[in-house]
Write an enzyme that holds these catalytic residues in place. Structure first.
Site, PDB file in Angstrom:
ATOM      1  N   GLY A 118      80.706 -25.584  22.308  1.00 14.23           N
ATOM      2  CA  GLY A 118      79.621 -25.648  23.300  1.00 14.23           C
ATOM      3  C   GLY A 118      79.489 -27.046  23.880  1.00 14.23           C
TER       4      GLY A 118
ATOM      5  N   ARG B  13      77.810 -28.500  28.214  1.00 12.20           N
ATOM      6  CA  ARG B  13      76.477 -28.852  28.733  1.00 12.20           C
ATOM      7  C   ARG B  13      75.629 -29.468  27.618  1.00 12.20           C
ATOM      8  NH1 ARG B  13      73.435 -24.458  29.527  1.00 12.20           N
ATOM      9  NH2 ARG B  13      74.843 -22.845  28.782  1.00 12.20           N
TER      10      ARG B  13
ATOM     11  N   ASP C 269      84.902 -17.590  22.813  1.00 10.28           N
ATOM     12  CA  ASP C 269      83.622 -17.084  22.329  1.00 10.28           C
ATOM     13  C   ASP C 269      83.495 -17.426  20.840  1.00 10.28           C
ATOM     14  OD1 ASP C 269      81.367 -15.730  21.601  1.00 10.28           O
ATOM     15  OD2 ASP C 269      81.932 -13.839  22.569  1.00 10.28           O
TER      16      ASP C 269
ATOM     17  N   TYR D 152      66.022 -17.216  15.837  1.00 10.05           N
ATOM     18  CA  TYR D 152      66.539 -18.581  15.941  1.00 10.05           C
ATOM     19  C   TYR D 152      66.288 -19.357  14.633  1.00 10.05           C
ATOM     20  CZ  TYR D 152      67.322 -23.191  18.109  1.00 10.05           C
ATOM     21  OH  TYR D 152      67.789 -24.452  18.424  1.00 10.05           O
TER      22      TYR D 152
ATOM     23  N   ALA E 186      65.832 -18.186  11.641  1.00  4.24           N
ATOM     24  CA  ALA E 186      66.678 -17.647  10.561  1.00  4.24           C
ATOM     25  C   ALA E 186      68.100 -18.186  10.683  1.00  4.24           C
ATOM     26  CB  ALA E 186      66.681 -16.120  10.607  1.00  4.24           C
TER      27      ALA E 186
ATOM     28  N   ILE F 129      64.519 -31.554  22.461  1.00  3.87           N
ATOM     29  CA  ILE F 129      65.446 -32.373  23.247  1.00  3.87           C
ATOM     30  C   ILE F 129      65.544 -31.792  24.659  1.00  3.87           C
ATOM     31  CG2 ILE F 129      67.799 -33.352  23.352  1.00  3.87           C
ATOM     32  CD1 ILE F 129      66.257 -34.063  20.734  1.00  3.87           C
TER      33      ILE F 129
HETATM   34  P1  NAP Z   1      72.532 -25.565  26.136  1.00  2.00           P
HETATM   35  O1  NAP Z   1      72.255 -26.679  27.075  1.00  2.00           O
HETATM   36  O2  NAP Z   1      72.027 -24.207  26.456  1.00  2.00           O
HETATM   37  O3  NAP Z   1      74.135 -25.490  25.898  1.00  2.00           O
HETATM   38  C1  NAP Z   1      74.654 -24.513  25.025  1.00  2.00           C
HETATM   39  C2  NAP Z   1      76.148 -24.703  24.881  1.00  2.00           C
HETATM   40  O4  NAP Z   1      76.649 -23.693  23.979  1.00  2.00           O
HETATM   41  C3  NAP Z   1      76.922 -24.507  26.190  1.00  2.00           C
HETATM   42  O5  NAP Z   1      78.023 -25.392  26.186  1.00  2.00           O
HETATM   43  C4  NAP Z   1      77.384 -23.053  26.096  1.00  2.00           C
HETATM   44  O6  NAP Z   1      78.570 -22.762  26.864  1.00  2.00           O
HETATM   45  C5  NAP Z   1      77.698 -22.963  24.615  1.00  2.00           C
HETATM   46  N1  NAP Z   1      77.720 -21.580  24.114  1.00  2.00           N
HETATM   47  C6  NAP Z   1      76.708 -20.684  24.083  1.00  2.00           C
HETATM   48  N2  NAP Z   1      77.134 -19.510  23.553  1.00  2.00           N
HETATM   49  C7  NAP Z   1      78.445 -19.678  23.234  1.00  2.00           C
HETATM   50  C8  NAP Z   1      79.447 -18.846  22.692  1.00  2.00           C
HETATM   51  N3  NAP Z   1      79.206 -17.579  22.311  1.00  2.00           N
HETATM   52  N4  NAP Z   1      80.708 -19.345  22.522  1.00  2.00           N
HETATM   53  C9  NAP Z   1      80.987 -20.621  22.899  1.00  2.00           C
HETATM   54  N5  NAP Z   1      80.074 -21.468  23.423  1.00  2.00           N
HETATM   55  C10 NAP Z   1      78.824 -21.001  23.609  1.00  2.00           C
HETATM   56  O7  NAP Z   1      71.963 -25.890  24.671  1.00  2.00           O
HETATM   57  P2  NAP Z   1      71.508 -27.283  24.011  1.00  2.00           P
HETATM   58  O8  NAP Z   1      70.057 -27.442  24.215  1.00  2.00           O
HETATM   59  O9  NAP Z   1      72.437 -28.370  24.392  1.00  2.00           O
HETATM   60  O10 NAP Z   1      71.700 -26.916  22.456  1.00  2.00           O
HETATM   61  C11 NAP Z   1      72.866 -27.263  21.733  1.00  2.00           C
HETATM   62  C12 NAP Z   1      72.624 -27.009  20.250  1.00  2.00           C
HETATM   63  O11 NAP Z   1      71.511 -27.775  19.819  1.00  2.00           O
HETATM   64  C13 NAP Z   1      72.296 -25.546  19.914  1.00  2.00           C
HETATM   65  O12 NAP Z   1      72.872 -25.196  18.678  1.00  2.00           O
HETATM   66  C14 NAP Z   1      70.788 -25.565  19.811  1.00  2.00           C
HETATM   67  O13 NAP Z   1      70.296 -24.525  19.003  1.00  2.00           O
HETATM   68  C15 NAP Z   1      70.555 -26.934  19.189  1.00  2.00           C
HETATM   69  N6  NAP Z   1      69.211 -27.460  19.380  1.00  2.00           N
HETATM   70  C16 NAP Z   1      68.743 -27.752  20.626  1.00  2.00           C
HETATM   71  C17 NAP Z   1      67.452 -28.272  20.762  1.00  2.00           C
HETATM   72  C18 NAP Z   1      66.877 -28.639  22.086  1.00  2.00           C
HETATM   73  O14 NAP Z   1      65.707 -29.051  22.111  1.00  2.00           O
HETATM   74  N7  NAP Z   1      67.610 -28.559  23.173  1.00  2.00           N
HETATM   75  C19 NAP Z   1      66.662 -28.457  19.626  1.00  2.00           C
HETATM   76  C20 NAP Z   1      67.173 -28.144  18.388  1.00  2.00           C
HETATM   77  C21 NAP Z   1      68.447 -27.659  18.276  1.00  2.00           C
HETATM   78  P3  NAP Z   1      78.423 -22.358  28.446  1.00  2.00           P
HETATM   79  O15 NAP Z   1      78.062 -23.637  29.173  1.00  2.00           O
HETATM   80  O16 NAP Z   1      79.769 -21.877  28.815  1.00  2.00           O
HETATM   81  O17 NAP Z   1      77.351 -21.330  28.534  1.00  2.00           O
END
Ligand code: NAP
Length: 252
Positions: A17, A20, A68, A160, A162, A193
């Protein structure tokens, strides 16, 4: 004993991932520290290509693979590509994740399954696929992006929470299994974040979250990337099985 540094020179990192948000920042930061970087993504072809261009402009080797994270066979193919075209992988960052928030009364089986598979099964998939090469190399660092929600829970996020609590138990167990092979396994648990994932929240929810953060602001993806770089590097050579919260004090 001398601790070499935060440098990742000569290492190959895989960031799931990485197209982004937090994953993109991690990929760029690890490259800045000297690593060659492979990212995976689900759909964002153009964004992933742009990340590759940015990494290459830092003088590092890079590749984006559409895969995926839910499918084990695609995971194995990613590791085989890295072994053929790069060295390692020395560092795995399990970052890919999604949310499908709603109260349990309204949550469909599909919403439950999608989140558990994307956030938890993916961590099994990639960790299992890298463990053999890491065991052979007798070194490696696996870092999974959890969440403070996996520690404290959050209404509307049973699926989420869990999945994120699950990655903590998984990582501690794996850390015990592979410590004797000099493979370290840790979790970084971000708080709130600013990314596209949190951009979906409405203003009222956002304000109530910020009110609960002692540092009184949202975090930046780079602040998560710096924690990941530390756990990926030799600077953290005696740290395994830990959960590092990066949350402005939210989980206190
Ligand atoms: P995001 O901006 O929505 O980006 C998600 C990334 O995961 C994208 O690169 C997406 O690819 C990829 N992805 C989603 N489903 C996938 C799949 N089945 N196979 C391969 N890649 C997949 O999310 P984010 O906020 O940066 O979050 C990143 C991580 O941090 C996650 O694990 C999230 O739970 C964790 N997190 C985030 C926050 C927050 O506040 N943002 C807080 C705590 C934890 P595409 O671009 O191709 O869709």
């Amino acid at each position: 004993m001398s601790i070499s540094s935060f440098s990742l020179e000569g290492k190959t990192a895989l960031v799931t991932g990485g197209s982004r948000g937090i994953g993109k920042s991690i990929a760029l930061e690890l490259a800045e520290a000297g690593a060659d970087v492979v990212i995976t993504y689900a759909r964002s072809v153009d964004a992933a290509s742009e990340v590759v261009r940015e990494i290459e402009s830092k003088g590092r080797k890079a590749k984006a693979i559409q895969a995926d994270a839910v499918r084990y066979n695609e995971t194995e193919a990613v590791i085989a590509t890295i072994q053929n075209e790069f060295s390692g992988p020395d560092i795995l960052v399990n970052n890919a994740g999604i949310t499908k928030d709603t109260l349990i009364l309204r949550m469909s089986e599909e919403q439950w399954d999608d989140v558990i598979h994307t956030n938890l099964k993916s961590v099994f998939n990639y960790s299992k696929a890298v463990i053999k090469p890491m065991m052979k190399a007798r070194s490696g660092s696996i870092i999974t992006i959890g969440s403070v929600v996996g520690i404290g829970g959050n209404a509307g996020q049973t699926n989420y929470a869990a999945s994120k609590a699950g990655v903590i138990g998984f990582s501690k167990s794996l850390a015990k299994e592979v410590a004797s092979r000099n493979i370290r396994v840790n979790v970084v648990a971000p708080g709130y974040i600013t990314t596209e994932m949190t951009g979906k929240l409405d203003d009222k929810v956002l304000q109530s979250i910020k009110d609960r953060i002692p540092l009184k602001r949202a975090g930046n993806p780079v602040e998560i990337a710096m924690a990941v770089q530390f756990l990926a590097s030799d600077a953290s050579s005696y740290i395994t099985g830990t959960v590092l919260t990066v949350d402005g004090g939210m989980a206190m």
